[in-house]
Motif scaffolding. Structure first.
Motif, short mmCIF file in Angstrom:
data_model
loop_
_atom_site.label_atom_id
_atom_site.label_comp_id
_atom_site.label_asym_id
_atom_site.label_seq_id
_atom_site.Cartn_x
_atom_site.Cartn_y
_atom_site.Cartn_z
N ASP A 222 0.85 -1.20 0.00
CA ASP A 222 0.00 0.00 0.00
C ASP A 222 0.88 1.25 0.00
N LEU A 223 0.41 2.27 -0.68
CA LEU A 223 1.07 3.57 -0.69
C LEU A 223 0.27 4.55 0.18
N PRO A 224 0.96 5.36 0.98
CA PRO A 224 2.42 5.47 1.17
C PRO A 224 3.00 4.20 1.77
N HIS A 225 4.23 3.89 1.32
CA HIS A 225 4.93 2.70 1.79
C HIS A 225 6.24 3.14 2.42
N ALA A 226 6.56 2.62 3.61
CA ALA A 226 7.79 2.99 4.32
C ALA A 226 8.48 1.73 4.81
N ARG A 227 9.79 1.76 4.78
CA ARG A 227 10.62 0.68 5.30
C ARG A 227 11.35 1.18 6.54
N ALA A 228 11.42 0.36 7.56
CA ALA A 228 11.93 0.78 8.88
C ALA A 228 13.34 1.34 8.77
N ARG A 229 13.63 2.29 9.67
CA ARG A 229 14.92 2.98 9.67
C ARG A 229 15.63 2.73 11.00
N GLY B 237 16.43 2.65 5.53
CA GLY B 237 15.06 2.58 5.07
C GLY B 237 14.74 3.62 4.02
N GLY B 238 13.45 3.74 3.71
CA GLY B 238 12.98 4.69 2.72
C GLY B 238 11.48 4.71 2.70
N ALA B 239 10.91 5.70 2.03
CA ALA B 239 9.46 5.83 1.99
C ALA B 239 9.05 6.47 0.67
N LEU B 240 7.89 6.04 0.17
CA LEU B 240 7.32 6.59 -1.06
C LEU B 240 5.85 6.87 -0.81
N SER B 241 5.42 8.08 -1.19
CA SER B 241 4.01 8.45 -0.99
C SER B 241 3.16 7.84 -2.08
N SER B 242 1.89 8.10 -2.02
CA SER B 242 1.01 7.71 -3.12
C SER B 242 1.35 8.55 -4.35
N VAL B 243 0.88 8.12 -5.50
CA VAL B 243 1.26 8.74 -6.78
C VAL B 243 0.00 9.15 -7.52
N LEU C 221 4.93 19.25 17.84
CA LEU C 221 5.18 19.34 16.41
C LEU C 221 6.56 18.82 16.05
N ALA C 222 7.54 19.04 16.94
CA ALA C 222 8.87 18.47 16.70
C ALA C 222 8.82 16.94 16.78
N VAL C 223 8.03 16.40 17.71
CA VAL C 223 7.86 14.95 17.78
C VAL C 223 7.21 14.43 16.50
N HIS C 224 6.24 15.18 15.99
CA HIS C 224 5.58 14.80 14.74
C HIS C 224 6.58 14.72 13.60
N ASP C 225 7.47 15.73 13.48
CA ASP C 225 8.45 15.74 12.39
C ASP C 225 9.49 14.63 12.58
N LEU C 226 9.87 14.39 13.82
CA LEU C 226 10.83 13.31 14.07
C LEU C 226 10.21 11.96 13.70
N ALA C 227 8.93 11.80 13.97
CA ALA C 227 8.25 10.56 13.58
C ALA C 227 8.20 10.42 12.06
N MET C 228 8.04 11.54 11.35
CA MET C 228 8.07 11.48 9.89
C MET C 228 9.46 11.07 9.40
N GLN C 229 10.51 11.62 10.02
CA GLN C 229 11.86 11.25 9.62
C GLN C 229 12.15 9.77 9.87
N ARG C 230 11.50 9.24 10.92
CA ARG C 230 11.69 7.83 11.26
C ARG C 230 10.69 6.93 10.54
N TYR C 231 9.83 7.52 9.66
CA TYR C 231 8.82 6.79 8.90
C TYR C 231 7.80 6.12 9.81
N ARG C 232 7.56 6.75 10.99
CA ARG C 232 6.57 6.19 11.91
C ARG C 232 5.16 6.60 11.53
N ILE C 233 5.03 7.71 10.82
CA ILE C 233 3.73 8.17 10.35
C ILE C 233 3.84 8.43 8.86
N SER C 234 2.72 8.69 8.23
CA SER C 234 2.69 8.87 6.78
C SER C 234 3.58 10.04 6.36
#
Length: 655
Positions: free
Chosen positions: A69-76, A175-181, A364-377
């Motif tokens: 499913d997209l977005p798709h993320a692989r653990a970091r 890891g890495g992540a790709l959004s929907s297209v 909000l910093a926790v939110h961005d850190l979670a994005m960097q770690r691919y924990r959220i979309s």
């Protein structure tokens, strides 16, 4: 709760933009939320120019694709060894199928739109087996925050399904992540792509530029007013520079900034640490409180972290970026505590809002850190840049509030000063009126004294002389009428001197002619006037005018009594004193000449004058008071007859 609401609102906004664009285009674009993924055993950093040339044989029918499913993320992972950082990349392929109905022909053509991708590595996009887009520059600080916008012209036929492949090569373990297209007409996709570009990069760049301009202005103010306790302006400038460095990685494009990856990472880290330290000191300054020990601790911590993160120690930033971001929390927590303590003590709306803005930065910093770690979309928007804007705006608001208070205090001080000034002006006006009244009284007193003195010396002297003649020689005939006429002339001349002459000597002489004309005619003297226009004499006031009249009256009276003349000529002209001899320059002035045809007269020396004869001494003393000069001359030869009296008057009286 509120974060969920913000995410929902953003989704509706982006979906609304896409729907609006689709309505304009008349064709619905394809939103691809599923893909097939494959991780080959081998790979390299550089993407192949086409799928037919790929060493991974992506077009082979034997590849075991798996549906994701997209977005798709692989653990970091957080930390990797140097060997892992230098190892060959880990490659992932994604295969997507675009339905033919989304590829209808439109005036602007078809586009492929990817809201976001993220990894430490490279990304390439293939359409119909051909390379149509790839990332450039740094593999660490890449253009992950910029939406991908690909023109499919020449690769997509209207109504024919299209196969799209995405190749992602990254460091092992990160890891890495790709959004929907999205794929479809450009008219339908442009609003969503433009809105996401604005929110992810453009708006951040605009706001950063605006606040940097304000910071430069603050620096200019500090340079002008340094040494006056205005260090807050310097801190504001350093804060704007720190915020700019801390968010540079959100603005990286395909060209990059030309800075090595390790040093670029270190600059962003130092910018974040510096902005936290400047925020602490600026906040303490705004709240009017100092925390010396805490300040030393903040400076020491930020310095040690910046020193430890120097690329000189061969630290692999690309493998531990989230860990470096966690190092920013301690100074930020100190800033939050100081802001909360200031809000509790001051209990003002500005300090409460400032503390709220600082507190908001943590979730909000926790939110961005979670994005960097691919924990959220990863289709979310990074919010930290806007938190910086909020905190920055709050600093500006608090500064504006304090500036407004200072203006009010200054206005009150000006009002009090104006009241005091008005009272002093009133007092000064009253004092001035008193001085003017005293000056008028003094002037009147002096004028009375002058008139009394002139009447005593003129009319009084004549009456006393007549009385003395009558008392000492009663048998001798005395022309009492003549004596009385002289007394009356003296009195009239004294009165005439009070009339304003406006610095006009000719007007003064005309009055003298009127007063003495009948008397001279009665004595058989013919008076000729040969006057020319004369420049004004600014010093010719009432007292000086009386001096001139007395001098001329004395000369005319002496001619009348002693010369036996039958004619008198009075002339005026401009002249200099002393008379020019040998080309020398003198002082400009005017002269009055009285010439008679009687017996010649030469004044005796001053020491030869009889004590009873006071006429000539009065002439000399009055001329001296005027700064004038008087001379007598006679005609040369055996038949010499008559005398000439010359009175020279300066244009401007000295002293």
């Amino acid at each position: 709760m509120w974060l969920d609401l913000a995410r929902l609102a953003l989704r509706f906004l982006l979906a609304g933009a896409a729907a609006g664009g689709a309505a304009l285009a008349g064709v619905l674009p394809a939103h691809l939320v599923q893909a097939q993924a494959w991780n080959p055993a081998s790979g390299g950093w550089a993407p192949p120019p086409s799928l037919h040339e790929s060493p991974d044989a992506v077009l082979s029918s034997t590849i075991p694709w798996s549906t994701v499913d997209l977005p798709h993320a692989r653990a970091r992972s957080t930390v990797s060894t140097a060997a892992q950082a230098d190892a060959p990349p880990e490659v992932w392929w994604y295969r997507l199928r675009v339905p033919g109905e989304a590829l209808a022909a439109t005036p602007q053509g078809t586009r492929l739109y990817i809201p976001r991708w993220q990894t430490v590595g490279t990304v390439a996009v293939y359409a119909d087996g051909h390379l149509v887009w790839q990332s450039h520059g740094s593999r660490v600080w890449n253009s992950f925050n910029r939406p991908v916008w690909v023109d499919l012209a020449g690769h997509a036929a209207p109504g024919v399904p299209l196969e799209v492949h995405v190749r992602m090569a990254n460091l092992p373990g990160v890891g890495g992540a790709l959004s929907s297209v999205w794929a479809g007409p450009a008219e339908a996709l442009w609003p969503g792509w433009r809105l996401r570009s604005l929110l992810q990069t453009d708006l951040v760049a605009y706001l950063r530029g605006a606040y940097l301009v304000l910071g430069v202005f603050a620096l200019a103010v500090w340079l002008v007013r340094r040494g006056r306790g205005e260090a807050g302006y310097l801190l504001f400038f350093l804060l704007s520079v720190g915020h700019l460095l801390a968010t540079l990685f959100y603005l990286v494009d395909a060209e990059g900034f030309g800075v090595p990856d390790e040093w670029f990472s270190w600059l962003t880290l130092v910018g974040s640490l510096g902005s936290s330290a400047c925020s602490f000191f600026l906040l303490c300054r705004m709240l009017g409180r100092g925390y010396p020990r805490l300040a030393r601790a903040v400076v020491a911590y930020c310095g040690l972290v910046a020193l430890a993160a120097l690329p000189l120690w061969d630290l692999r930033h690309e493998a531990m970026l989230p860990l470096l971001r966690l190092a920013l929390f301690p100074p930020a927590l100190v800033v939050l505590c100081v802001a909360a303590l200031g809000a509790w003590r001051e209990r003002s709306w500005s300090s409460v809002l400032l503390a709220g803005a600082v507190a908001l930065s943590f979730p909000l910093a926790v939110h961005d850190l979670a994005m960097q770690r691919y924990r959220i979309s990863i289709e979310h928007i990074y919010l930290t840049p806007y938190v910086y804007m909020g905190v920055f705006t709050m600093f500006l608001l608090v500064g504006f509030t304090r500036y407004h208070r200072a203006l009010e205090v200054a206005e009150q001080a000006n009002a009090v000063q104006a009241e005091r000034l008005a009272a002093q002006e009133l007092q000064l006006r009253e004092t001035h009126e008193l001085l003017r009244a005293a000056e008028r009284e003094q002037t009147l007193l002096h004028e009375r004294q002058r008139l009394m003195r002139e009447m005593h010396d003129g009319v009084g002297s004549s009456l006393m002389s007549a009385l003395r003649l009558v008392e000492t020689a009663p048998a001798a005939p005395v022309d009492v009428a003549q004596v009385l006429r002289e007394c009356i002339d003296d009195l009239k001349i004294s009165i005439d001197s009070l009339e304003p002459v406006n610095a006009d000597l000719l007007a003064l002489l005309a009055g003298l002619r009127y007063r003495l004309g009948l008397r001279l005619e009665g004595a058989g003297l013919v008076m000729h006037w040969q006057v020319d226009d004369l420049p004004p004499l600014p010093w010719l006031d009432a007292q000086n005018a009386l001096h001139v009249l007395r001098i001329l009256q004395e000369i005319l009276t002496n001619i009348l009594k002693h010369s036996g003349a039958t004619e008198i000529v009075l002339s005026t002209a401009e002249a200099v004193w002393p008379p020019p001899e040998g080309g020398g320059d003198g002082t400009r002035g005017v002269q009055v000449c009285i010439r008679d045809n009687g017996r010649p007269f030469s004044p005796p020396a001053s020491e030869a004058l009889a004590p009873a004869r006071r006429g000539l001494p009065n002439v000399h003393s009055r001329a001296l008071a005027l700064g004038a000069h008087c001379t007598w001359s006679t005609s040369d030869g055996a038949q010499a007859q008559g005398s000439t009296f010359t009175l020279w008057l300066p244009l401007h009286k000295q002293g």
